[in-house]
Design a protein around this motif. Structure first.
Motif, PDB file in Angstrom:
ATOM      1  N   ALA A  54      39.122  45.659  49.641  1.00 12.07           N
ATOM      2  CA  ALA A  54      38.525  44.497  50.260  1.00 12.07           C
ATOM      3  C   ALA A  54      37.115  44.688  49.822  1.00 12.07           C
ATOM      4  N   TRP A  55      36.504  45.809  49.825  1.00 14.00           N
ATOM      5  CA  TRP A  55      34.990  45.667  50.193  1.00 14.00           C
ATOM      6  C   TRP A  55      34.202  45.212  48.842  1.00 14.00           C
ATOM      7  N   PRO A  56      34.779  45.630  47.719  1.00 14.53           N
ATOM      8  CA  PRO A  56      34.231  44.981  46.580  1.00 14.53           C
ATOM      9  C   PRO A  56      34.034  43.578  46.378  1.00 14.53           C
ATOM     10  N   ALA A  57      35.241  42.754  46.861  1.00 16.41           N
ATOM     11  CA  ALA A  57      35.086  41.453  47.210  1.00 16.41           C
ATOM     12  C   ALA A  57      34.002  40.939  47.955  1.00 16.41           C
ATOM     13  N   LEU A  58      34.110  41.527  49.101  1.00 14.72           N
ATOM     14  CA  LEU A  58      33.165  41.275  50.253  1.00 14.72           C
ATOM     15  C   LEU A  58      31.704  41.515  50.071  1.00 14.72           C
ATOM     16  N   THR A  59      31.643  42.644  49.143  1.00 15.63           N
ATOM     17  CA  THR A  59      30.184  43.042  48.639  1.00 15.63           C
ATOM     18  C   THR A  59      29.707  41.932  47.669  1.00 15.63           C
ATOM     19  N   GLU A  60      30.689  41.420  46.984  1.00 19.44           N
ATOM     20  CA  GLU A  60      30.221  40.392  45.835  1.00 19.44           C
ATOM     21  C   GLU A  60      29.839  38.963  46.581  1.00 19.44           C
TER      22      GLU A  60
ATOM     23  N   PRO B 230      46.028  27.757  43.297  1.00 21.69           N
ATOM     24  CA  PRO B 230      45.568  27.739  41.730  1.00 21.69           C
ATOM     25  C   PRO B 230      45.709  29.316  41.027  1.00 21.69           C
ATOM     26  N   VAL B 231      45.594  30.273  41.864  1.00 20.78           N
ATOM     27  CA  VAL B 231      45.706  31.519  41.504  1.00 20.78           C
ATOM     28  C   VAL B 231      46.990  32.047  40.986  1.00 20.78           C
ATOM     29  N   ASP B 299      42.005  38.223  44.798  1.00 19.52           N
ATOM     30  CA  ASP B 299      40.689  38.227  45.527  1.00 19.52           C
ATOM     31  C   ASP B 299      39.522  37.506  44.450  1.00 19.52           C
ATOM     32  N   ARG B 300      39.694  38.089  43.274  1.00 21.39           N
ATOM     33  CA  ARG B 300      38.717  37.558  42.397  1.00 21.39           C
ATOM     34  C   ARG B 300      38.979  36.148  41.950  1.00 21.39           C
TER      35      ARG B 300
END
Lengths: 312, 312
Positions: A54-60, B230-231, B299-300
């Protein structure tokens, strides 16, 4: 002593599966110290895998000042975990007896006044708080998967929950960045789960009857109404189905088709009171935006969603 | 003579309310000549208002070569309109007798073999084609509001519809830029309307019972499951609710909560056949993407939707 919502520093997450682990990732990203507890074999490893994923998404999306995965402590002893809590989020498996006993155990070892919130998907707190010595501090805080991305939390107390615990919990989740719906009564499944469960059950009936495949069901939503729902929700979406007459025209004109066999769910009787409640609700929600304004807003929203998903 | 799908130049839109007018805007933007017919007083003015309101959105998405609002002709005589048709899309009010008669009238004045498609929200073509001399060319092509933005069209024939008309219509809509689901059997409400109708009926019941307000219902979707649908759609979304075990774990583990009173819709019986159909369908749809892949994709997607709507 219950801290003020803005003074919460340490969140205890009891139960760290898909939902509890998602909460851990979210609270870490919002800059809290998180103490995780889960008695299952291999739980810590699965939790760290989930947080790392999850961290990359949260970082973004942007981490809070000081947010750090190193601020996660895994604690095998429930009393040691809860002893440090400014707030407890319970996310155990959806089993009423298990939740009753776990909430009582948590209540017994959590500092006085600290709020204990449950992620339950549908049980009322009235049914879950029965074994607690201090049921007044127990409340439902129902998230959506993944809790680290979906903003909604439904907050509702049980019969023994203190009213100020409900408002404290709503305030805390809002300060933590969540979108909160406070319900004034307990309904199984709360609001969003009742709505998505109706859709899910109709989908299962269709698969069982050979009326649609799994792939057709998903495509019908991703390329159909699913593109409108994140913009306006189902009610305001239908406010735009009646042309300039809005929801009033929609209900007065299409009311009879409410009785069409379009789903296995029996229709609500469209009494004048229900008709007015829906029309008035749409007017309040529109808050002065005309049908043309809302159509333009919907169009911008749908285009933005299509573009965002690479489908424009 | 029926043209090949790629040789369609002139589309006749019969009925130009919210849906028919949306079709007019869409076909104009895709570079077709459009002939519009609607007997209602003031229909032409309302149609031009709708097309003008939609045009900025369509322009932003990119117009086809030669697309021009000047290629819309409003024709008060049905025979004169349909006489020019390479394809007819009927979008009259949702009234079975009216549609039966109008489809027969359209059939009588449309060149031989040209396909006549109906926007009906839920009637089967078997019930609508009864008065037509040439029912073989009539088919359902069900769009979603607004037809100029929402990609989905559900295509399904009636008992008397020629099989090649169903495939021609699916091909034509795909060439015109639509996302097509071809159904092999008639079901009232088709697929997406059955799903959204189940949700809508549960919502109306909740308002009628005082369980939730209109605003709470919309917020519960826009900030909750509406961000996931929608994803991945509802089925693949739940494929991710079971952790690494996917839909199989989800159904085997949460099957009993299917029986929870989370909606007024009675649950489908989770037979081994239904369980396997859902699990296999998710596996086919996942097409080799692991749970981790799908979680990252979701997530994206959710982040992109949140950002696109200014809510990140």
């Amino acid at each position: 002593m219950r801290p003020a919502p803005e003074d919460v520093r340490t969140v205890v997450c009891a139960g760290t599966g898909v939902i509890g682990g998602g909460w851990v990732a979210y609270f870490l990203a919002r800059g809290y110290d998180v103490v995780a507890w889960d008695p299952a074999a291999g739980a810590e490893e699965r939790l760290r895998h989930l947080v790392d994923a999850a961290w990359p998404a949260l970082t973004e999306l942007g981490l809070a000042d000081g947010a750090d995965r190193a601020r996660l402590a895994y604690e095998p002893d429930l009393a040691a975990a809860c002893g440090r809590a400014d707030f407890v989020q319970e996310s155990a498996p959806e089993d009423l007896d298990l939740k009753r006993r776990l909430l009582a155990d948590i209540d017994a070892v959590t500092p006085e006044g600290v709020v204990v919130s449950s992620s339950t998907s549908g049980y009322g707190m009235t049914d879950m708080q029965t074994l607690c010595t201090n049921p007044g501090r127990t409340v439902v805080g129902h998230p959506f998967n993944p809790p680290y991305l979906i903003p909604l939390v439904e907050v509702v107390g049980g019969e023994q929950t203190d009213a100020d615990v409900v408002s404290w919990t709503a305030d805390f989740f809002r300060l933590a960045g969540k979108s909160v719906i406070t319900m004034d009564r307990e309904v199984p499944g709360f609001i969003a789960n009742r709505l998505q469960e109706a859709l899910w059950r109709e989908a299962l009936h269709m698969v069982a009857a050979g009326e649609a495949t799994v792939e057709q069901i998903d495509l019908s939503i991703t390329d159909g109404p699913g593109l409108r729902w994140p913009v306006h929700g189902p009610m305001l979406t239908f406010h735009l189905a009646g042309g300039q007459g809005g929801m009033a025209h929609m209900l007065d004109h299409f009311g009879p088709s409410l009785l069409s066999p379009w789903t296995r769910l029996v229709a609500a009787e469209l009494t004048p009171e229900l008709r007015d409640a829906v029309v008035d609700g749409c007017d309040r929600e529109a808050a002065g935006r005309s049908i043309d304004d809302l159509v333009a807003e919907r169009d911008r929203g749908v285009i933005a969603v299509l573009r965002a998903l690479g489908r424009a």
